[in-house]
Scaffold this motif. Sequence first.
Motif, PDB file in Angstrom:
ATOM      1  N   GLY A   1       8.101  35.925 -59.862  1.00  0.00           N
ATOM      2  CA  GLY A   1       6.930  35.610 -59.039  1.00  0.00           C
ATOM      3  C   GLY A   1       6.994  36.282 -57.682  1.00  0.00           C
ATOM      4  O   GLY A   1       6.029  36.882 -57.228  1.00  0.00           O
ATOM      5  N   PHE A   2       8.173  36.231 -57.065  1.00  0.00           N
ATOM      6  CA  PHE A   2       8.313  36.733 -55.700  1.00  0.00           C
ATOM      7  C   PHE A   2       8.036  38.233 -55.631  1.00  0.00           C
ATOM      8  O   PHE A   2       7.493  38.740 -54.658  1.00  0.00           O
ATOM      9  N   SER A   3       8.412  38.967 -56.692  1.00  0.00           N
ATOM     10  CA  SER A   3       8.253  40.421 -56.667  1.00  0.00           C
ATOM     11  C   SER A   3       7.060  40.869 -57.499  1.00  0.00           C
ATOM     12  O   SER A   3       6.952  42.028 -57.857  1.00  0.00           O
ATOM     13  N   ASP A   4       6.184  39.934 -57.817  1.00  0.00           N
ATOM     14  CA  ASP A   4       4.995  40.268 -58.608  1.00  0.00           C
ATOM     15  C   ASP A   4       4.218  41.410 -57.939  1.00  0.00           C
ATOM     16  O   ASP A   4       3.832  41.303 -56.780  1.00  0.00           O
ATOM     17  N   PRO A   5       4.014  42.529 -58.647  1.00  0.00           N
ATOM     18  CA  PRO A   5       3.317  43.658 -58.028  1.00  0.00           C
ATOM     19  C   PRO A   5       1.877  43.327 -57.623  1.00  0.00           C
ATOM     20  O   PRO A   5       1.302  44.036 -56.802  1.00  0.00           O
ATOM     21  N   ALA A   6       1.325  42.260 -58.178  1.00  0.00           N
ATOM     22  CA  ALA A   6      -0.052  41.895 -57.807  1.00  0.00           C
ATOM     23  C   ALA A   6      -0.114  41.329 -56.387  1.00  0.00           C
ATOM     24  O   ALA A   6      -1.181  41.189 -55.820  1.00  0.00           O
TER      25      ALA A   6
END
Lengths: 326, 126, 815
Positions: free
Chosen positions: C645-650
């Motif tokens: 979640g933390f590195s979600d590209p969105a």
Amino acid sequence: MGPIIGRLKKGFRGRELTEARLQFARFRKLLENTRAIMNLVEDGREKLREEYIFDRHYVTSLLDGVLERAGMLVFDAVVLAPEGGEALYLLYDRLKAFAVERFIKEEAKEQSGCFTPSDTKTLPEEPELRLLSCALDWVTGPLPDGEPSMMDLVRLVFDHTIACLRGGSAMAKKRLEWNRGDTRHVIDVVDLEGGDVKEGPVSGYDLGCRPLGTMIAGAGWEGPRRQEGEAKTTKNWIAFTDKDQLSLRGTDDDNRLYLEATLSGHTDADFAFFFAEDPLDPKSFLPEAFHVEKTVLGAMAWNYDLPGQDMEYSLSQLGARLLGGM
Amino acid sequence: MEERKLNIMVIDDENIVGKRLKPALEKSGDIVETFEDAKKALERFNEKPFDIVVTDIRMDEVDGIEVLEHVLAHSDKTKVIIITGYATVEVAREALAKGAFDFIAKPFKPNDLRVVIERAAKQLKN
Amino acid sequence: MEQDRKKPLDFDYAFRLRYETLRALMNRNVHALQLLSDLEADLNHFPLLDYRIKRPVERLLGETLLMIQELNLLARNQYTELYDVLDQIRRKTSLILREPPALAQKPLVAALDEEQSLDPALVGGKASGVASLRRLFPEVVPAGFTVTTAAYNMFLQENGLVERIRLMLKDLDTTKDRDRFSSITESIRNMIRTGHTPKALEEELLGHAERLAAAAPSGWAVRSSATSEDSRFSFAGQFDTSLGIPTDGLIAAYRQIVASRFSDRAVIYRINCGFREVDTPMAVLFMPMIDAAAAGVIYTTDPKDPEAERMVINACAGLGDDMVKGIKQGDTFYMERHQSPVPARPATVEKDPDYISSDTLSEIGTLAYQATTAFGFDMDIEWAVDRQGKVWLLQGRRLYPATQEGIKEARSRQELPLIEGGVTIFPGRAEGQVVCRRGEELYPIPKGSVLVVDQPTPELSSLLPNAAALLASGGSPVGHLATLIREFSIPSIFQLGNAVKRLQEGKVVSVNATKRRIYAGSRWPGMKERVLSRLASAEKSQKDDPLNDIVLALHLTDPFSSSFKPRGCRSIHDVIRFTHEMSVRQMFQFGDEHNHLWKQKTRRLKTKLPMKFKLLDLEGTLNSGKRDLAPADLDSIPFNAFWKGFSDPALHWPERWKSEFAGLPTDFREQVLGGFEGPRRSKDANYLLLARDYLNFNARFAYHYTMVDAFVGPGDENNYVHFRFHGGGGSKEKRQRRARFVEWVLREKHFGVDRRGDLITAWLRRYPQKDSEEALEMLGRLMVCARQLDMLMRSESSVKVFAQDFLNNKFQAFS
């Protein structure tokens, strides 16, 4: 000294009382964790016995609970007695790995955790029931081929910890003593509440500790002045007390007894726990309601979920046998 | 008090639940139908009225809250009892807030459920 | 198996113990916070000396003691002072929780003439008022009976409602989502309406009604009679009244009235005023209906002008109910305080009304005067005149008129008022910013606002605790809100008409309710402070739960303030907070030579994100030997979920480009580019503690502090995800809005949430691995999205808007 610095600094105000409280609270926590494991096992047995509706998930979380409590139990033990705690962790890790591999992992088959039934015991047919039955056997043991069970860890924890409970008489401010038969009983009392207490001899009813008061009443004690007979031997005790909790320990080498009791009138809180170092035989003085478990150093016994009156009766019987004429 | 047979629907995607509940509930003479597939259960519900619907809250296809909503939208007399795997405040509250009669947490004894059903039946008579 | 028996090569007992100590402490921290939160809710439902209150307090003290020990194990006895601090708190709590409660058998139904009907705790304030009035005037006050608070408790218990209601109202946020809130209160009402009435209660109720049947040819009036610790609060208009009920409808009417106790506005009122559920059980008063030709209220002193030595009668034709509800405006008459007063028609009324005679008004005045003399305090009394012309008194309660100080004349000035006119409801002066509320808008108002409304409906009662003054374009001085305004002593003017449109939202105005004048701007020096201190003291007296200050309250909110030290801890919550913060810091004291082993085990986490991470591998399971690790190297269930979640590209990271400047010297980067925002600058890393099933992430970025502590494994008995979020760079108001946004999202995601100001504590316990992983992934996204949101929280409505965007995965809104 190990990595854990258990002792407080010398200059710390109220050091002794704080240390006594910490030891008391930590040992209670250890008992609470032990009891939680017993309760989980009992809960599982009940589910088997009474045709409950449960799923695999129940078994997994039961074992999870056992592992978590056992981890906490080991931690409490090494905080109380850091020296040599390594062995406890090694055994714990081994047990945990086994449980995860055989019971908890998704791929674990319902009978993979079961040891070959060594006796005539037959396993239930339904997979959930079988898994639960095997898991409970693994917790309580004994297991074939010297395989350790969770109960072995619990016993090891108590053998490891019990010696650290010795001592503490020096800080007692109250003393209770009397003769029964040919035995003189001397109880040094440490009030954990730390209220302002008058020093010197006290009456049992001034103690403000329900479980100890109950035991003393059971021993037939009627006041500090009334003493019967000529004392040939003396038994020394130390008691840590508050309103409804008691920790009573025999301090003589031939009388290494440890009693922890809560008597509050609330069934869910009340219990009594007992540890007797060899060669004492707890069966000789424990009331029937106690469940006894043998360890390397001695034997332990406990008793809980009794309604208030029954617990009261149990403690007064115990008082009669420990502090009475015996 | 007159005794009337209850029509009870049990929905749970684990078959052990229905398998053990059906005989236990039928002991008292009520009519019990069990479903592992919530969709089929709801289709059946549209055909025939049930007095009481017992449903698991966690199911893969259609979850218990959806069952609850569907049932209450079609029949305001039906009492819905939710089976929860983990009795968390939030799930239970959501179910109660959405009109569930009560909830029961696994593991439970068939008789525990029986008690809840009897309470629901009492209200049905009022 | 043979291999297992050997000691693993890398087994490091010292390291293991520190890790287990930290784990134990973190676990205890979660458990203690849970106990605190449950205790806070339970204090609303159980009396103080109940075992269910005492026991958790004892357990909290025990857990906290062990936490302190664990901190001292980690910190080599640096914090032994905490033992003493906790012991002092323990002594205070044992003083509060000492006395044993007295239990007695209470009747389910009490006739008004019985002695026990004078006990407001049994029959409620209204019924006890009527009972004492009836003792004085047995001929003029109708007979009747009360279904007592004991019956109420029995009703709830027999229907298993105590637990269910507690569950449903627990941690409920009234301001967040009105629909959800309303659906919950509606289901509670429904449970009560469809509940079954205990046989004993039913028999007694109908028995009493039967005995008075002859006096009730027009049926019954059934009214709530609520109780509270403080009889100054009447809960006016908070509950339903049912009129003209036939005897066979009484049971249903009883349930209906009890259900009304859980109307939206009643629940909001109790929550906002700090009333506890246990202190406010409900009695229900049954009286025969009076077939009224005229009805109204008499005040034995003029509430607007106590020095005028006059009584005020409000009257209208027919039932007085519409007037009391504020729907109908009646006629007002004045008369002197006298044994046989003569009513005076006010100038505004052109001719005497035809529904009531001057003699009758005088008769009412005489009765009221006798009552006030007999009781020794001023009262407001509801009266009715039946078709035969007989006067009846239906209710009477103590009136709390304005204090002398409150109506002292302001020194006059030259400026002309913005508005002049209206009707004084409660005199006095105040100043503050104008806040307008219409209809159902019950969003909270800032403390010290001047509240402006069209119609003063009882729903607004929830806003009163924060109001400096209240101005309304319409309204009746005898309405329910007017009663509440007097109880809260809020300077108020009603019936200002269209003039209120001149008041602009956000502008400061000065209100003189005594003279009915409103001025632009700040007019009286020191007035703002006085208003705020009045509101603060009112709040304090409502929340004077003795356990609050030493157990629940969190006084240590800022870990970087100078009071953040052991002696600064005043409550158990403070000790827990302090202990937790220090234990986390302890883990990262690398300078300490004893902590050499930590240094060896610390890794750097290399990521593309503009943040630095230091990593501590707790179990030696991530051993790759490399000093720098990538997220993909890590084999930790909770970390992997969180990182997803933390590195979600969105997600949008406006700072991302800054990492392109990696070649520049750090100092230059900070000076020229402003560095990374927040007190933890780029050289201060964010800390990750990892094990296979454990994650502890401490981050400080964009001026706020967040902490994720999670244990996630295959079983779910131990699984937990714990989250703390605190602070920010925006104004206090904006920070709180952001905190409400976070709270909203977390509640939607089934977290338990405790919010105090801008401090959020949230937990999700005992969920399966999959759910816990999803929660962590969501938290990762939430942390990034909420990062700078405090700046964007421009209005109240943005809380809901952003929450919905987040929940619908519309992350572009957070750029």
